[in-house]
Design a protein around this motif. Structure first.
Motif, PDB file in Angstrom:
ATOM      1  N   GLU A   8      -2.671   4.714   1.636  1.00 30.19           N
ATOM      2  CA  GLU A   8      -3.705   4.377   2.624  1.00 30.19           C
ATOM      3  C   GLU A   8      -3.601   2.881   2.883  1.00 30.19           C
TER       4      GLU A   8
ATOM      5  N   THR B 136      -4.968   1.029  -5.787  1.00 31.79           N
ATOM      6  CA  THR B 136      -5.652   1.525  -6.970  1.00 31.79           C
ATOM      7  C   THR B 136      -5.151   0.755  -8.184  1.00 31.79           C
TER       8      THR B 136
ATOM      9  N   THR C 143      -1.559   3.371  -2.507  1.00 33.28           N
ATOM     10  CA  THR C 143      -2.161   4.710  -2.448  1.00 33.28           C
ATOM     11  C   THR C 143      -1.649   5.538  -1.279  1.00 33.28           C
TER      12      THR C 143
ATOM     13  N   ALA D  80      -5.556   0.584   3.700  1.00 31.70           N
ATOM     14  CA  ALA D  80      -6.627  -0.319   3.274  1.00 31.70           C
ATOM     15  C   ALA D  80      -7.025  -0.124   1.814  1.00 31.70           C
ATOM     16  N   LYS D  81      -6.139   0.517   1.013  1.00 29.03           N
ATOM     17  CA  LYS D  81      -6.566   0.786  -0.363  1.00 29.03           C
ATOM     18  C   LYS D  81      -5.423   0.697  -1.359  1.00 29.03           C
TER      19      LYS D  81
ATOM     20  N   GLU E  65     -10.591   0.513  -7.420  1.00 31.74           N
ATOM     21  CA  GLU E  65      -9.876   0.399  -6.149  1.00 31.74           C
ATOM     22  C   GLU E  65     -10.052  -0.996  -5.581  1.00 31.74           C
ATOM     23  N   ALA E  66      -9.107  -1.390  -4.739  1.00 35.33           N
ATOM     24  CA  ALA E  66      -9.160  -2.703  -4.095  1.00 35.33           C
ATOM     25  C   ALA E  66      -8.654  -2.585  -2.672  1.00 35.33           C
ATOM     26  N   LYS E  67      -9.086  -3.518  -1.834  1.00 39.69           N
ATOM     27  CA  LYS E  67      -8.547  -3.579  -0.470  1.00 39.69           C
ATOM     28  C   LYS E  67      -7.600  -4.775  -0.400  1.00 39.69           C
TER      29      LYS E  67
ATOM     30  N   THR F  72       0.803  -1.221   0.000  1.00 39.53           N
ATOM     31  CA  THR F  72       0.000   0.000   0.000  1.00 39.53           C
ATOM     32  C   THR F  72       0.836   1.272   0.000  1.00 39.53           C
TER      33      THR F  72
ATOM     34  N   GLY G 123      -5.673  -8.778  -3.303  1.00 42.98           N
ATOM     35  CA  GLY G 123      -6.756  -7.942  -2.819  1.00 42.98           C
ATOM     36  C   GLY G 123      -8.080  -8.272  -3.469  1.00 42.98           C
TER      37      GLY G 123
ATOM     38  N   THR H 269     -13.051  -3.263  -4.643  1.00 39.43           N
ATOM     39  CA  THR H 269     -14.100  -2.668  -3.816  1.00 39.43           C
ATOM     40  C   THR H 269     -14.856  -1.543  -4.515  1.00 39.43           C
ATOM     41  N   LYS H 270     -14.273  -1.022  -5.617  1.00 42.66           N
ATOM     42  CA  LYS H 270     -14.901   0.119  -6.286  1.00 42.66           C
ATOM     43  C   LYS H 270     -14.567   0.077  -7.767  1.00 42.66           C
TER      44      LYS H 270
END
Length: 176
Positions: free
Chosen positions: A102, A107, A100, A104-105, A156-158, A78, A139, A142-143
């Motif tokens: 972050e 891209t 990213t 938990a994220k 996006e992915a976690k 990450t 991952g 998620t979006k």
């Protein structure tokens, strides 16, 4: 040996994907909120090297960025300076998952609006790039946002690895 303890889970999850593996413990976490790096208790004295893959029980954790004599710094997937070659497990579509900054994220900035991806798709390592073995979980998407006026989708992915909770990781050398 404990079959339910974290160390056992890490070793069990890597069965069959590595010639050699080495269990390491996380000693320190970088306190800078923009750097996602940890220090582990294994180093060059036990053949740890820059670029070596680092896995956790639930997925890809990162890779060795610097290896000192008795410890090594690991950059997490990450971290904004890290990119991981991945593919969508459902259809084999290859792309790059980028950190990213972050925890938990991730891209996926290189997927076009017509790419066959959807929320819930599992991302696994593609095996390209020479760092990670193919097929290891990275991952979950998620979006997915598509705008016909744009070339690329917002995807996006976690991460599946518990990057902010894992205490032990596995350093591996992959088979080629």
């Amino acid at each position: 040996a404990c079959t339910g303890c974290p160390a056992s889970r890490v070793l069990t999850s890597s069965a069959g994907i590595a010639d050699r593996s080495l269990l390491a413990e996380i000693l320190r976490v970088d306190l800078d909120p923009f750097r996602h790096r940890v220090l582990i208790n294994k180093g060059a004295n036990v053949s740890v090297y820059k670029g070596q893959a680092v896995l956790a029980a639930d997925g890809v954790f990162g890779q060795v960025d610097r290896a000192g004599f008795g410890a090594a710094e690991v950059i997490l997937i990450t971290d904004s300076e890290h990119a991981t070659p991945v593919q969508v497990n459902r259809n084999g579509l290859r792309t790059i998952a980028v950190g990213t900054g972050e925890i938990a994220k991730l891209t996926l900035p290189f997927l076009t609006v017509d790419s066959d991806v959807k929320v819930g798709d599992l991302l696994v390592t593609s095996g390209l790039g020479g760092i990670y073995p193919a097929g290891y979980p990275v991952g979950e998407i998620t979006k997915v946002e598509r705008d016909a006026a744009e070339t690329f989708a917002i995807v996006e992915a976690k991460p599946l690895a518990r990057l902010d909770r894992d205490r032990e990781v596995l350093l591996i050398r992959i088979k080629f």
